[in-house]
Design an enzyme around this catalytic site. Sequence first.
Site, mmCIF file in Angstrom:
data_model
loop_
_atom_site.group_PDB
_atom_site.id
_atom_site.type_symbol
_atom_site.label_atom_id
_atom_site.label_comp_id
_atom_site.label_asym_id
_atom_site.label_seq_id
_atom_site.Cartn_x
_atom_site.Cartn_y
_atom_site.Cartn_z
ATOM 1 N N ARG A 203 0.901 -1.258 -0.055
ATOM 2 C CA ARG A 203 0.046 0.076 0.052
ATOM 3 C C ARG A 203 0.862 1.247 -0.304
ATOM 4 O O ARG A 203 2.054 1.066 0.173
ATOM 5 C CB ARG A 203 -0.737 0.131 1.279
ATOM 6 C CG ARG A 203 -1.621 -1.136 1.577
ATOM 7 C CD ARG A 203 -2.475 -1.229 2.570
ATOM 8 N NE ARG A 203 -3.521 -1.918 2.849
ATOM 9 C CZ ARG A 203 -3.494 -3.045 3.567
ATOM 10 N NH1 ARG A 203 -2.258 -3.383 4.423
ATOM 11 N NH2 ARG A 203 -4.571 -4.032 3.598
ATOM 12 N N HIS A 307 -2.991 2.393 -6.095
ATOM 13 C CA HIS A 307 -3.231 1.312 -5.212
ATOM 14 C C HIS A 307 -3.677 0.163 -6.369
ATOM 15 O O HIS A 307 -3.642 -0.994 -5.962
ATOM 16 C CB HIS A 307 -4.518 1.671 -4.591
ATOM 17 C CG HIS A 307 -4.887 0.803 -3.491
ATOM 18 N ND1 HIS A 307 -4.203 0.844 -2.360
ATOM 19 C CD2 HIS A 307 -5.755 -0.113 -3.053
ATOM 20 C CE1 HIS A 307 -4.431 -0.042 -1.446
ATOM 21 N NE2 HIS A 307 -5.481 -0.605 -1.882
ATOM 22 N N ARG A 310 -1.022 -2.785 -6.446
ATOM 23 C CA ARG A 310 -0.879 -3.770 -5.196
ATOM 24 C C ARG A 310 -2.135 -4.719 -5.846
ATOM 25 O O ARG A 310 -1.666 -6.071 -5.935
ATOM 26 C CB ARG A 310 -1.612 -3.156 -4.335
ATOM 27 C CG ARG A 310 -1.861 -4.155 -3.015
ATOM 28 C CD ARG A 310 -2.023 -3.172 -1.885
ATOM 29 N NE ARG A 310 -3.172 -3.763 -0.793
ATOM 30 C CZ ARG A 310 -2.864 -4.350 -0.031
ATOM 31 N NH1 ARG A 310 -1.662 -4.862 0.391
ATOM 32 N NH2 ARG A 310 -3.864 -4.899 0.949
ATOM 33 N N HIS A 333 -3.967 -9.375 4.334
ATOM 34 C CA HIS A 333 -5.232 -9.376 4.657
ATOM 35 C C HIS A 333 -5.696 -10.307 5.851
ATOM 36 O O HIS A 333 -5.107 -10.990 6.018
ATOM 37 C CB HIS A 333 -6.124 -9.845 3.633
ATOM 38 C CG HIS A 333 -6.369 -9.101 2.359
ATOM 39 N ND1 HIS A 333 -6.369 -9.357 1.044
ATOM 40 C CD2 HIS A 333 -6.221 -7.626 2.324
ATOM 41 C CE1 HIS A 333 -6.494 -8.382 0.458
ATOM 42 N NE2 HIS A 333 -6.284 -7.284 1.167
ATOM 43 N N TYR A 342 -9.527 -12.062 -5.755
ATOM 44 C CA TYR A 342 -8.474 -12.397 -6.765
ATOM 45 C C TYR A 342 -8.717 -13.778 -7.252
ATOM 46 O O TYR A 342 -8.449 -14.009 -8.338
ATOM 47 C CB TYR A 342 -7.339 -11.936 -5.911
ATOM 48 C CG TYR A 342 -7.255 -10.583 -5.621
ATOM 49 C CD1 TYR A 342 -6.873 -9.685 -6.734
ATOM 50 C CD2 TYR A 342 -7.457 -10.172 -4.406
ATOM 51 C CE1 TYR A 342 -6.945 -8.284 -6.189
ATOM 52 C CE2 TYR A 342 -7.429 -9.002 -3.995
ATOM 53 C CZ TYR A 342 -7.325 -7.698 -4.866
ATOM 54 O OH TYR A 342 -7.446 -6.502 -4.411
#
Length: 385
Positions: A203, A307, A310, A333, A342
Amino acid sequence: MAGEKKRDFGNVRKLASGRFQVRYRGPDGRLRPAPHTFDTKRAAQRWLKLKDAEIAQGDWFDPEAGACSFGEYAAEWVKDRDLTRKTRRTYEDLLRLHLNPTFGDMYLNAIKTADVRRWRAARLRRKKGKGQVPKAYRLMHAVLNTAVADKLIRENPCQIEGAGLEHSEERPVLSVAEVFKLADAIKPRYRALVLLATFGNMRWGELAGLRRRNLDLDKRTVRIRETVTDVGGLYQGKPKSKAGYRVVSLPELIMADLREHVETYAAPGPDGFVFVGVRGNQLRRGNFSKYWADACDAVGLEDVHLHDLRHTGNTYAAEAGASLRELMKRMGHSSSKAALIYLHAREEREREIADRLGERVTEELRGKRNDSDGGDDPPLPGAPV
DNA sequence: AGAAAGTACTGTGCCAATCA
DNA sequence: TGATTGGCACAGTACTTTCT
């Protein structure tokens, strides 16, 4: 009647106007008039009876309790909470810009669902700031929930189905070629930042807070330990959640660039920041965004955020076969929900490949039938060579 | 498990101050 | 004197936690 004193609950009296006034004694012993007068004595007595029942059942609300303005109550609400600076700021902004102009001076007990509905509709009609509406609504809901718990109001007027929901558009995923084009186009000082954002799944705040000692070029890892947030001055913070503390391994592909970057641009010493401005200052979003925009322009990419890199990197990882757990670890996460997105992307990609495979086979079969010659097409994807 | 609520982060734009 | 930096307001998005 055996000497038992009659409870002095309340009384009805005739006013000079000929109408009837009711007064009742609340659980606190105070005598209160009814909010309005009555045509008949009967109606007045009936109202008094209902009030009596209400108090007996513990349903009574002090009518003055909700006589506190939303603005004041909300300000206290925010003050009493243990929020981070950033969230506190967000809430104060939402109140000032979105809620208080409408509800700030209204008494808590005067706010009705219809008011909230009208407010929301009006705000959604505006061109700008639409995205703030669900957020503001949720804040108001939370504040008024507390008011309910405090017995200041009977129920929360924020009762609009789905009003607190936000749906954000899916962010773009860049190709590897595009990432490198960006890396080439951006000021050389930020080339490594682009690569690290992508292949280290980092990030902005993590990149800005990255210190040299946490970037291990020999082991090819980056340790995420601290972040930088930018609200009323820079300050060091901790990752978003426990899972945010993590070690991510990096592909060999970008190591030469990282090595060169550290030698050329990073601040000195193990505590030095890996990414700094021209004058050695710590990075700030506002200042970096210009370089980023320039690079995007140069490459011809529109509406791509830092972002997104990422996410791009994570999609690569998913396509490379990373498991859910591995993705979560890379991204930092703490729940599987985010990472699942994803895997979804990967499944779609696989379906795409399968579709293309099917098309190719069909074409080829058709071709075989048409001209007896087999042709010399390249092999199918995934076919043994 | 999915929806809703709650919290924290990123992105954009503008202006003033400061530096090289 | 232009580039860089700092500061702020506002907008937009991502993620975690809690509820049902």
